[in-house]
Design an enzyme around this catalytic site. Structure first.
Site, PDB file in Angstrom:
ATOM      1  N   LEU A  18       0.829  -1.216   0.000  1.00  0.00           N
ATOM      2  CA  LEU A  18       0.000   0.000   0.000  1.00  0.00           C
ATOM      3  C   LEU A  18       0.862   1.265   0.000  1.00  0.00           C
ATOM      4  O   LEU A  18       0.346   2.372  -0.098  1.00  0.00           O
ATOM      5  CB  LEU A  18      -0.889   0.014   1.253  1.00  0.00           C
ATOM      6  CG  LEU A  18      -2.030  -0.999   1.308  1.00  0.00           C
ATOM      7  CD1 LEU A  18      -2.707  -0.957   2.672  1.00  0.00           C
ATOM      8  CD2 LEU A  18      -3.054  -0.724   0.205  1.00  0.00           C
ATOM      9  N   LYS A  68      14.421  -6.225   5.317  1.00  0.00           N
ATOM     10  CA  LYS A  68      14.699  -5.197   6.327  1.00  0.00           C
ATOM     11  C   LYS A  68      16.082  -5.347   6.964  1.00  0.00           C
ATOM     12  O   LYS A  68      16.723  -4.359   7.305  1.00  0.00           O
ATOM     13  CB  LYS A  68      13.620  -5.222   7.399  1.00  0.00           C
ATOM     14  CG  LYS A  68      12.264  -4.726   6.915  1.00  0.00           C
ATOM     15  CD  LYS A  68      11.268  -4.763   8.058  1.00  0.00           C
ATOM     16  CE  LYS A  68       9.938  -4.154   7.673  1.00  0.00           C
ATOM     17  NZ  LYS A  68       9.033  -4.087   8.822  1.00  0.00           N
ATOM     18  N   ASN A  89      13.370  -0.058   8.039  1.00  0.00           N
ATOM     19  CA  ASN A  89      12.289   0.001   7.050  1.00  0.00           C
ATOM     20  C   ASN A  89      12.284   1.324   6.285  1.00  0.00           C
ATOM     21  O   ASN A  89      11.402   1.555   5.466  1.00  0.00           O
ATOM     22  CB  ASN A  89      10.911  -0.263   7.698  1.00  0.00           C
ATOM     23  CG  ASN A  89      10.519   0.812   8.686  1.00  0.00           C
ATOM     24  OD1 ASN A  89      11.335   1.639   9.079  1.00  0.00           O
ATOM     25  ND2 ASN A  89       9.266   0.795   9.105  1.00  0.00           N
ATOM     26  N   ASP A 105       8.759   1.437  12.900  1.00  0.00           N
ATOM     27  CA  ASP A 105       7.745   0.485  13.387  1.00  0.00           C
ATOM     28  C   ASP A 105       7.314   0.768  14.827  1.00  0.00           C
ATOM     29  O   ASP A 105       6.119   0.739  15.143  1.00  0.00           O
ATOM     30  CB  ASP A 105       8.256  -0.957  13.287  1.00  0.00           C
ATOM     31  CG  ASP A 105       8.180  -1.496  11.868  1.00  0.00           C
ATOM     32  OD1 ASP A 105       7.447  -0.910  11.047  1.00  0.00           O
ATOM     33  OD2 ASP A 105       8.863  -2.496  11.574  1.00  0.00           O
ATOM     34  N   ALA A 131       9.523 -12.487  17.951  1.00  0.00           N
ATOM     35  CA  ALA A 131      10.791 -11.831  18.310  1.00  0.00           C
ATOM     36  C   ALA A 131      11.576 -11.496  17.042  1.00  0.00           C
ATOM     37  O   ALA A 131      12.794 -11.449  17.046  1.00  0.00           O
ATOM     38  CB  ALA A 131      11.611 -12.739  19.229  1.00  0.00           C
ATOM     39  N   GLY A 133      11.938  -8.871  13.443  1.00  0.00           N
ATOM     40  CA  GLY A 133      12.286  -7.458  13.295  1.00  0.00           C
ATOM     41  C   GLY A 133      11.240  -6.522  13.877  1.00  0.00           C
ATOM     42  O   GLY A 133      11.576  -5.580  14.613  1.00  0.00           O
TER      43      GLY A 133
END
Ligand SMILES: NC(=O)c1ccc[n+]([C@@H]2O[C@H](COP(=O)([O-])OP(=O)(O)OC[C@H]3O[C@@H](n4cnc5c(N)ncnc54)[C@H](OP(=O)(O)O)[C@@H]3O)[C@@H](O)[C@H]2O)c1
Length: 274
Positions: A18, A68, A89, A105, A131, A133
Site C-alpha cells: 500500500l 529489512k 524500514n 515500526d 521476536a 524485526g
C-alpha cells in the site's frame, strides 16, 4: 522544471504494498511533487537493486519483508530507532551520497495505540508474541511507554532470549517458553508480531491469556490479522485491533523524515477502510 524527487518501496513480493498509494495520497495532501514506485527486490538481489536506485538519484526508500535486515546492513549510518530494532524500514540518501537507515515500526505502533485508539500503556501487563524485526522495534517502544511488565514469547525461544537480552532491563522484561504461555495468566495487551497470519499458518493459544479487559492487537492487517483477532474475540477480549493504522503511521513517519512535514492520517485511514 526539474524532475520530481524519486522514492520507492522494496520488498519481495511487493505488488500488494500500500506504500505507493499512501505516499501519493500524502504528497497530494501536502502539495509535494514526487514519484514513488514499488520495486520487487528478492533478497539475493536487494543490495544491487537498492544501490542502483540510490546511485541513479533515488532520494529515499521504504523497505519491507524480507529485506529489512539487508537494508540495515547496506546503510552507512543508523538512527537510534534503527540501531535498537536491528532492522531498517526506511533508507534515505544523504548529502554526499551516503545512506541512512531508520526504523518507524515502534513509533508507528505507539502512535496508533495511544493517539488513535486512546490506549494508555503505562503500567500495563503486555504479552509480545514474536521476536522478529517488528517485535524488536516494538519492544523498545513499549518500554519507553512505561509498561509494567513485558513478556516476550517466540516459537524459537533462543530468539526471544536474545531480544530480552538486547532490551537490557530485566526487571520489567521476561520471556516465556512458547509451550508454557498458558501459565502466564491474563494480559492487558496482547500484541501479535508473528508472521503466522501472513503465512497462513496456525498458532494455538490458551484462552487464559485473555480477560474481559484485554486488548488484542495484530500488527498484520486485513485477512492476515483475522485468525488471531477472531481467537481473541472468542476468548472474550474487550477490544481487537489490526495493524492498518500502524502501517499508515509508519508511512507518515517516513514521509515526515523525508519531507519535513507530517501528513494527516485519519482521513487516509478512512479512505483505505471504505
Ligand atoms: N502494520 C505494520 O506497519 C507492520 C510493520 C512491520 C511488521 N508488520 C507485521 O508484523 C509481522 C512480523 O513481521 P517481521 O518483520 O517481524 O517478520 P520476521 O522478522 O520474519 O519475524 C517473524 C516472526 O514470526 C514468527 N513465526 C513465523 N512463523 C511462525 C509460526 N508458524 N508459528 C509461530 N511463530 C511464527 C517467527 O518466529 P521464529 O523466530 O520462531 O521464526 C518470528 O518471531 C508480519 O505479519 C508483518 O506483516 C506490520
Amino acid at each position: 522544471m526539474s524532475d520530481p524527487q524519486r522514492f520507492a518501496v522494496f520488498g519481495h513480493p511487493i505488488a500488494h504494498s500500500l506504500s505507493p498509494l499512501l505516499h501519493a495520497l500524502f504528497a497530494k495532501q501536502r502539495g509535494i511533487a514526487l514519484q514513488y514506485v514499488a520495486i520487487d527486490a528478492p533478497p539475493e538481489r536487494f543490495i544491487e537493486i537498492a544501490r542502483t536506485f540510490f546511485d541513479e538519484g533515488g532520494c529515499g526508500a521504504n523497505v519491507t519483508l524480507p529485506d529489512k535486515q539487508l537494508a540495515f546492513e547496506l546503510a552507512d549510518a543508523h538512527t537510534r530507532a534503527a540501531q535498537r530494532a536491528g532492522v531498517a524500514n526506511v533508507l534515505t540518501r544523504q548529502a554526499g551520497g551516503s545512506i541512512e537507515a531508520h526504523n518507524t515500526d515502534g513509533a508507528g505502533l505507539i502512535r496508533d495505540l495511544r493517539e488513535r485508539h486512546g490506549v494508555d500503556l503505562r503500567n500495563r501487563r503486555v504479552l509480545l508474541l514474536g521476536a522478529g524485526g517488528a517485535a524488536q522495534a516494538v519492544a523498545f517502544a513499549l518500554l519507553d511507554e512505561n509498561v509494567r511488565e513485558l513478556i516476550v514469547a517466540n516459537r524459537t525461544s533462543e530468539r526471544a532470549r536474545k531480544l530480552a537480552d538486547a532490551l537490557n532491563v530485566s526487571q520489567r522484561v521476561c520471556i516465556s517458553e512458547w509451550n508454557s504461555l498458558g501459565r502466564c495468566g491474563a494480559f492487558d495487551l496482547i500484541l501479535n508480531a508473528t508472521s503466522v497470519g501472513v503465512l497462513g499458518a496456525s498458532m494455538p493459544l490458551s484462552r487464559s491469556l485473555v480477560s474481559e479487559n484485554t486488548i488484542a492487537y495484530d500488527l498484520a492487517y486485513g485477512k492476515a490479522a483475522q485468525p488471531f483477532l477472531e481467537w481473541a474475540r472468542s476468548a472474550g477480549a474487550a477490544r481487537t485491533l489490526d495493524g492498518l493504522g500502524m502501517l499508515i503511521e509508519t508511512a507518515a513517519d517516513s514521509f515526515e523524515h523525508w519531507h519535513g512535514v507530517r501528513p494527516e492520517t485519519e482521513g487516509t485511514l478512512r479512505q483505505l477502510q471504505t
